[in-house]
Motif scaffolding. Structure first.
Motif, PDB file in Angstrom:
ATOM      1  N   SER A  56      32.926  -1.490  77.735  1.00  0.00           N
ATOM      2  CA  SER A  56      33.164  -2.926  78.135  1.00  0.00           C
ATOM      3  C   SER A  56      32.745  -3.892  77.022  1.00  0.00           C
ATOM      4  CB  SER A  56      32.326  -3.106  79.434  1.00  0.00           C
ATOM      5  OG  SER A  56      30.807  -2.813  78.973  1.00  0.00           O
ATOM      6  N   GLU A  57      31.615  -3.553  76.160  1.00  0.00           N
ATOM      7  CA  GLU A  57      31.400  -4.568  75.126  1.00  0.00           C
ATOM      8  C   GLU A  57      32.647  -4.694  74.076  1.00  0.00           C
ATOM      9  OE1 GLU A  57      27.960  -5.661  71.924  1.00  0.00           O
ATOM     10  OE2 GLU A  57      27.691  -3.978  73.267  1.00  0.00           O
ATOM     11  N   PRO A  58      32.985  -3.477  73.351  1.00  0.00           N
ATOM     12  CA  PRO A  58      34.036  -3.665  72.507  1.00  0.00           C
ATOM     13  C   PRO A  58      35.229  -4.130  73.160  1.00  0.00           C
ATOM     14  CG  PRO A  58      33.494  -1.422  73.000  1.00  0.00           C
ATOM     15  CD  PRO A  58      32.577  -2.166  73.554  1.00  0.00           C
ATOM     16  N   ILE A  59      35.796  -3.855  74.666  1.00  0.00           N
ATOM     17  CA  ILE A  59      36.838  -4.493  75.004  1.00  0.00           C
ATOM     18  C   ILE A  59      36.855  -5.908  75.303  1.00  0.00           C
ATOM     19  CG2 ILE A  59      38.252  -4.699  77.397  1.00  0.00           C
ATOM     20  CD1 ILE A  59      37.476  -1.558  77.670  1.00  0.00           C
ATOM     21  N   LEU A  60      35.627  -6.546  75.541  1.00  0.00           N
ATOM     22  CA  LEU A  60      35.430  -8.104  75.758  1.00  0.00           C
ATOM     23  C   LEU A  60      35.439  -8.815  74.407  1.00  0.00           C
ATOM     24  CD1 LEU A  60      32.489  -8.072  78.390  1.00  0.00           C
ATOM     25  CD2 LEU A  60      34.982  -8.731  78.580  1.00  0.00           C
ATOM     26  N   LEU A  61      35.108  -7.999  73.308  1.00  0.00           N
ATOM     27  CA  LEU A  61      34.987  -8.411  71.764  1.00  0.00           C
ATOM     28  C   LEU A  61      36.527  -8.519  71.620  1.00  0.00           C
ATOM     29  CD1 LEU A  61      31.940  -6.774  70.249  1.00  0.00           C
ATOM     30  CD2 LEU A  61      32.125  -9.349  70.738  1.00  0.00           C
ATOM     31  N   PHE A  62      37.289  -7.649  71.721  1.00  0.00           N
ATOM     32  CA  PHE A  62      38.554  -7.446  71.545  1.00  0.00           C
ATOM     33  C   PHE A  62      39.460  -8.349  71.980  1.00  0.00           C
ATOM     34  CE2 PHE A  62      43.063  -5.641  72.560  1.00  0.00           C
ATOM     35  CZ  PHE A  62      43.198  -5.533  71.126  1.00  0.00           C
ATOM     36  N   LEU A  63      39.234  -8.977  73.224  1.00  0.00           N
ATOM     37  CA  LEU A  63      39.846  -9.878  74.060  1.00  0.00           C
ATOM     38  C   LEU A  63      39.504 -11.316  73.532  1.00  0.00           C
ATOM     39  CD1 LEU A  63      39.565  -8.336  77.634  1.00  0.00           C
ATOM     40  CD2 LEU A  63      41.640  -8.699  76.167  1.00  0.00           C
ATOM     41  N   GLY A  64      38.308 -11.522  72.574  1.00  0.00           N
ATOM     42  CA  GLY A  64      38.126 -12.650  71.783  1.00  0.00           C
ATOM     43  C   GLY A  64      36.960 -13.496  72.634  1.00  0.00           C
ATOM     44  N   GLU A  65      36.037 -12.646  73.548  1.00  0.00           N
ATOM     45  CA  GLU A  65      35.056 -13.137  74.112  1.00  0.00           C
ATOM     46  C   GLU A  65      33.798 -13.236  73.155  1.00  0.00           C
ATOM     47  OE1 GLU A  65      35.312 -14.638  76.895  1.00  0.00           O
ATOM     48  OE2 GLU A  65      37.302 -13.506  77.516  1.00  0.00           O
ATOM     49  N   SER A  66      32.830 -14.075  73.388  1.00  0.00           N
ATOM     50  CA  SER A  66      31.817 -14.185  72.653  1.00  0.00           C
ATOM     51  C   SER A  66      31.168 -13.336  72.462  1.00  0.00           C
ATOM     52  CB  SER A  66      30.798 -15.639  73.046  1.00  0.00           C
ATOM     53  OG  SER A  66      29.558 -15.449  72.494  1.00  0.00           O
ATOM     54  N   PRO A  67      30.431 -12.876  71.167  1.00  0.00           N
ATOM     55  CA  PRO A  67      29.542 -11.439  71.023  1.00  0.00           C
ATOM     56  C   PRO A  67      28.373 -11.713  71.858  1.00  0.00           C
ATOM     57  CG  PRO A  67      30.471 -12.400  68.753  1.00  0.00           C
ATOM     58  CD  PRO A  67      30.861 -13.198  69.968  1.00  0.00           C
ATOM     59  N   GLU A  68      27.619 -12.831  71.750  1.00  0.00           N
ATOM     60  CA  GLU A  68      26.350 -12.877  72.609  1.00  0.00           C
ATOM     61  C   GLU A  68      26.683 -12.601  74.155  1.00  0.00           C
ATOM     62  OE1 GLU A  68      22.694 -15.756  73.024  1.00  0.00           O
ATOM     63  OE2 GLU A  68      24.607 -16.554  72.138  1.00  0.00           O
ATOM     64  N   ILE A  69      27.749 -13.201  74.472  1.00  0.00           N
ATOM     65  CA  ILE A  69      28.130 -12.990  75.940  1.00  0.00           C
ATOM     66  C   ILE A  69      28.437 -11.685  76.243  1.00  0.00           C
ATOM     67  CG2 ILE A  69      29.457 -14.057  78.063  1.00  0.00           C
ATOM     68  CD1 ILE A  69      29.478 -16.642  76.784  1.00  0.00           C
ATOM     69  N   SER A  70      29.201 -11.187  75.396  1.00  0.00           N
ATOM     70  CA  SER A  70      29.787  -9.659  75.639  1.00  0.00           C
ATOM     71  C   SER A  70      28.832  -8.783  75.691  1.00  0.00           C
ATOM     72  CB  SER A  70      30.881  -9.396  74.641  1.00  0.00           C
ATOM     73  OG  SER A  70      31.771 -10.383  74.590  1.00  0.00           O
ATOM     74  N   SER A  71      27.792  -8.704  74.857  1.00  0.00           N
ATOM     75  CA  SER A  71      26.641  -8.041  74.679  1.00  0.00           C
ATOM     76  C   SER A  71      26.028  -7.920  76.040  1.00  0.00           C
ATOM     77  CB  SER A  71      25.680  -8.066  73.817  1.00  0.00           C
ATOM     78  OG  SER A  71      24.630  -7.342  73.291  1.00  0.00           O
ATOM     79  N   ALA A  72      25.620  -9.016  76.584  1.00  0.00           N
ATOM     80  CA  ALA A  72      24.951  -9.329  78.039  1.00  0.00           C
ATOM     81  C   ALA A  72      25.522  -8.812  79.211  1.00  0.00           C
ATOM     82  CB  ALA A  72      24.446 -10.706  77.918  1.00  0.00           C
ATOM     83  N   ALA A  73      26.942  -9.040  78.911  1.00  0.00           N
ATOM     84  CA  ALA A  73      27.923  -8.652  80.182  1.00  0.00           C
ATOM     85  C   ALA A  73      27.926  -7.065  80.167  1.00  0.00           C
ATOM     86  CB  ALA A  73      29.395  -9.446  79.882  1.00  0.00           C
ATOM     87  N   ALA A  74      27.770  -6.450  79.103  1.00  0.00           N
ATOM     88  CA  ALA A  74      27.874  -5.218  78.984  1.00  0.00           C
ATOM     89  C   ALA A  74      26.715  -4.080  79.574  1.00  0.00           C
ATOM     90  CB  ALA A  74      28.115  -4.578  77.395  1.00  0.00           C
ATOM     91  N   VAL A  75      25.658  -5.022  79.403  1.00  0.00           N
ATOM     92  CA  VAL A  75      24.404  -4.410  80.190  1.00  0.00           C
ATOM     93  C   VAL A  75      24.654  -4.340  81.417  1.00  0.00           C
ATOM     94  CG1 VAL A  75      21.974  -4.858  80.207  1.00  0.00           C
ATOM     95  CG2 VAL A  75      23.042  -4.993  78.081  1.00  0.00           C
ATOM     96  N   PHE A  76      24.911  -5.576  82.012  1.00  0.00           N
ATOM     97  CA  PHE A  76      25.371  -5.773  83.520  1.00  0.00           C
ATOM     98  C   PHE A  76      26.316  -4.792  83.954  1.00  0.00           C
ATOM     99  CE2 PHE A  76      27.463  -7.869  87.048  1.00  0.00           C
ATOM    100  CZ  PHE A  76      26.462  -8.216  87.813  1.00  0.00           C
ATOM    101  N   VAL A  77      27.313  -4.596  83.182  1.00  0.00           N
ATOM    102  CA  VAL A  77      28.373  -3.678  83.655  1.00  0.00           C
ATOM    103  C   VAL A  77      27.820  -2.253  83.766  1.00  0.00           C
ATOM    104  CG1 VAL A  77      30.601  -2.574  83.195  1.00  0.00           C
ATOM    105  CG2 VAL A  77      30.177  -5.415  83.032  1.00  0.00           C
ATOM    106  N   TYR A  78      27.230  -1.603  82.837  1.00  0.00           N
ATOM    107  CA  TYR A  78      26.692  -0.399  83.082  1.00  0.00           C
ATOM    108  C   TYR A  78      25.790  -0.137  84.219  1.00  0.00           C
ATOM    109  CZ  TYR A  78      27.111  -0.780  77.676  1.00  0.00           C
ATOM    110  OH  TYR A  78      27.665  -0.611  76.636  1.00  0.00           O
ATOM    111  N   GLY A  79      25.210  -1.040  84.801  1.00  0.00           N
ATOM    112  CA  GLY A  79      24.729  -0.820  85.927  1.00  0.00           C
ATOM    113  C   GLY A  79      25.525  -0.642  87.229  1.00  0.00           C
ATOM    114  N   LEU A  80      26.837  -1.256  87.028  1.00  0.00           N
ATOM    115  CA  LEU A  80      27.940  -1.150  88.113  1.00  0.00           C
ATOM    116  C   LEU A  80      28.564   0.035  88.248  1.00  0.00           C
ATOM    117  CD1 LEU A  80      29.286  -4.973  87.831  1.00  0.00           C
ATOM    118  CD2 LEU A  80      27.478  -3.932  89.369  1.00  0.00           C
TER     119      LEU A  80
END
Length: 505
Positions: free
Chosen positions: A155-179
Motif C-alpha cells: 500500500s505505501e509504494p502504491i500511494l507514493l506512486f499515486l502522488g500522495e504525501s510520503p508522511e501520510i502514505s507511511s502512516a496510512a500503510a501502517v493502518f492498512v496492514y491491520g485491515l
C-alpha cells in the motif's frame, strides 16, 4: 439490459413441503390489490401503499440498522484515529478511502450476484439453491481476497506512486496492514448477508451488529489509548469486529430453524459452475466498483492539491458523514433489491414495479431531511472528528456539496439495487463508465485544478456525473416492461438451477 421477446405466461412456482419465512402479503396481497379493477385508482393505490409500506419497513428497518452499525464501526475507528492528531486522521482517511474501499467495493459487488440469484430463487420457492449460491460466492470471494492482499502489503509504494504525501502514505500503510484480516471477513460476510436478506431475515443481523459495535468501541478505546497501539491497533480491532459479525451470523444460519430449507450443509456443488458464476459476479463487481472507486478517486485527487492534509481532512469528514447517511439509503437499496427479486421470482410484475416507486419515495424523503440537517449543523459537524478550526471552516464550505450528494444518494443507489434485483448489472456498468469516468472525473479535475477551485471543484464535477447517472436510471426504470422481466427471471433461475448433489459430510 436484455428483455425477453417470448409471450408472457403465468407459471405457479412449485410448492415445497416447508415454506421458510414466506410472507402472505409479499406473495399475493399486493399483486391482487394492484390488479383489482373493482377498486377506484385512489383506493387501489392507498391500499397497495399500505401493504408495501408494511413489507418494506419490516425488511428495511433492521437492514438499515445493520448497514449503519457496520459503517459506524469504521467511522468510530476513524474518529479515534482523528483524535490522535490531524496526520493520523488523514492517514486513516486515506487508508480507509484510498485502499480499503477498493476491496469493499469489489467484494460487495461480487457478492451482489448472490442478491440477484437468491432473491429470485426465494421468490420462486427454489429454496435449496440459496445455500449453494452462498457457498459458490464465498469460494470466489475468498480466492479474490487472497489476490487483494497484495494491494494491502504494498500500500505505501502504491500511494507514493499515486502522488500522495510520503508522511501520510507511511502512516496510512501502517493502518492498512491491520485491515488485512478484514479482507477475508468481507469475503464471507457479503454472501452471508445477501443470503439472509433474500429470505427477509434481517433482525438477527441487526442484533449481532449492535452487540458487536459495543464490543468494538470498548476494544478500540483500550487498544488506542490504554495500550497505545495507535493506528495499527485501531485497524486490527476493526478487523476483529468484522470477524465477530461473520462468525455470529454463520452460527445463526446453521442453528436456526428459519434457514432449515435454504441451508442444507456444505456441498460439492459450491465448486461446480464457478466460471459461469464468476461472470455474473464480475458484472456485479464492475457495476458497484465503478461507483465506490468514483468517490475513492475524489479523495485521491484531493491528496494532490496544495495543502493536502487540510483537503483530505475536510473531504474525509464530509465523506464519512455522507457514508453514514448513505447507509440509510443502502438499507432501503437492499430492501428494494430483495423486494424486486422476490416479486419477479414469484411472477408478480405489478408488485415489482410498485415496490420500486415506494422504496424510492421513502429513501428520497429521508435523504432530503438529512441534507437539511447537514446545512443547519454545517459549522459544528467537524468537531466530532477533530478540534482544528481550519478543518471546521473547510467542512462548512463543502457542506452545500455534501447536502447535494445526500439528496442524489437518496435516489441513485436505490435504482442501482433495483438493477441488481433484475439482473441488469452489465447494463448499469456501462452507464457508470460513461457518467462517472467520461464525464464526472474529467469535469472534476478540470474544475479543481485548471480553474483552481480545489476540493470544491473536484467534488462539483463528480456530482455532475452522479446526477447524469441518476437521470438515466430513472428513465430506464420508468420504461421497464416488468412482464418481460418476470420471464427473464424465470429463464435465469432455470439456467442456474442444478440437480441436487450429495451434501459433504
Amino acid at each position: 439490459m436484455e428483455s425477453s421477446s417470448s409471450e408472457h405466461t403465468t407459471q405457479q412456482p412449485l410448492l415445497q413441503p416447508q415454506l421458510p419465512n414466506t410472507n402472505p402479503e409479499t406473495t399475493s396481497d399486493l399483486e391482487n390489490t394492484l390488479s383489482d379493477d373493482n377498486l377506484t385508482l385512489f383506493r387501489r393505490m392507498r391500499k397497495a401503499t399500505w401493504i408495501e409500506s408494511k413489507i418494506l419497513f419490516r425488511l428495511a428497518t433492521p437492514t438499515v440498522i445493520v448497514y449503519m452499525i457496520n459503517y459506524l464501526m469504521s467511522m468510530s475507528t476513524q474518529i479515534f484515529s482523528g483524535h490522535l492528531g490531524n496526520l493520523e486522521l488523514a492517514a486513516a482517511s486515506l487508508g480507509n478511502t484510498g485502499i480499503q474501499i477498493f476491496t469493499y467495493g469489489l467484494l460487495l459487488g461480487m457478492g451482489s450476484a448472490v442478491e440477484t440469484l437468491c432473491g429470485q430463487a426465494f421468490g420462486a420457492q427454489k429454496y435449496d439453491m440459496l445455500g449453494i449460491y452462498l457457498q459458490r460466492s464465498a469460494v470466489l470471494l475468498t480466492i479474490t481476497g487472497i489476490l487483494l492482499t497484495l494491494i494491502y502489503v504494498f500500500s505505501e509504494p502504491i500511494l507514493l506512486f499515486l502522488g500522495e504525501s510520503p508522511e501520510i502514505s507511511s502512516a496510512a500503510a501502517v493502518f492498512v496492514y491491520g485491515l488485512i484480516p478484514q479482507i477475508f471477513a468481507y469475503a464471507l460476510n457479503f454472501p452471508i448477508q445477501k443470503f439472509l436478506q433474500a429470505q427477509s431475515i434481517v433482525v438477527p443481523s441487526a442484533c449481532i451488529s449492535t452487540a458487536t459495535l459495543a464490543v468494538h468501541l470498548l476494544l478500540t478505546w483500550v487498544a488506542v489509548y490504554k495500550i497505545g497501539l495507535g493506528l495499527l491497533g485501531a485497524s486490527l480491532v476493526l478487523s476483529l469486529s468484522w470477524w465477530i459479525v461473520v462468525i455470529a451470523q454463520f452460527v445463526y444460519i446453521v442453528r436456526s430453524d428459519k434457514c432449515r430449507s435454504t441451508w442444507n450443509g456444505f456441498s460439492v456443488q459450491a465448486f461446480r459452475g464457478l466460471p459461469e458464476f464468476f461472470k455474473l459476479s464480475a458484472a456485479s463487481a464492475v457495476m458497484l466498483c465503478l461507483e465506490t472507486w468514483y468517490f475513492q478517486i475524489l479523495v485521491l485527487l484531493a491528496g494532490l492539491l496544495e495543502n493536502p492534509e487540510l483537503a483530505l481532512d475536510s473531504l474525509s469528514i464530509c465523506m464519512t458523514i455522507s457514508g453514514w447517511v448513505f447507509m440509510i439509503s443502502v438499507g432501503f437499496n437492499a430492501a428494494a433489491s430483495v423486494r424486486v427479486g422476490n416479486e419477479l421470482g414469484a411472477g408478480h410484475p405489478k408488485s415489482a414495479a410498485f415496490a420500486v416507486v415506494i422504496v424510492t419515495a421513502y429513501s428520497f424523503i429521508i435523504s432530503v431531511a438529512a441534507a437539511v440537517t447537514v446545512m443547519l449543523l454545517r459549522h459544528v459537524i467537524s468537531y466530532g472528528f477533530t478540534d482544528g478550526e481550519a478543518v471546521a471552516e473547510a467542512v462548512s464550505n463543502l457542506s452545500p456539496l455534501l447536502a447535494a450528494s445526500l439528496i442524489l444518494n437518496g435516489i441513485q443507489p436505490v435504482l442501482s439495487d433495483v438493477a441488481v434485483g433484475c439482473g441488469w448489472q452489465a447494463f448499469v456498468a456501462y452507464v457508470n463508465v460513461g457518467c462517472y469516468y467520461v464525464v464526472g472525473i474529467p469535469l472534476g479535475y478540470l474544475l479543481g485544478f485548471y480553474f483552481k477551485l480545489g476540493a470544491k471543484g473536484i467534488w462539483s464535477g463528480m456530482i455532475g456525473g452522479t446526477a447524469m447517472q441518476t437521470l438515466i436510471l430513472i428513465w430506464v426504470t420508468f420504461r421497464t416492461d416488468w412482464k418481460k422481466e418476470v420471464d427473464e427471471a424465470r429463464k435465469r433461475l432455470d439456467k442456474w438451477e442444478d440437480k441436487k448433489e450429495p451434501v459433504l459430510q
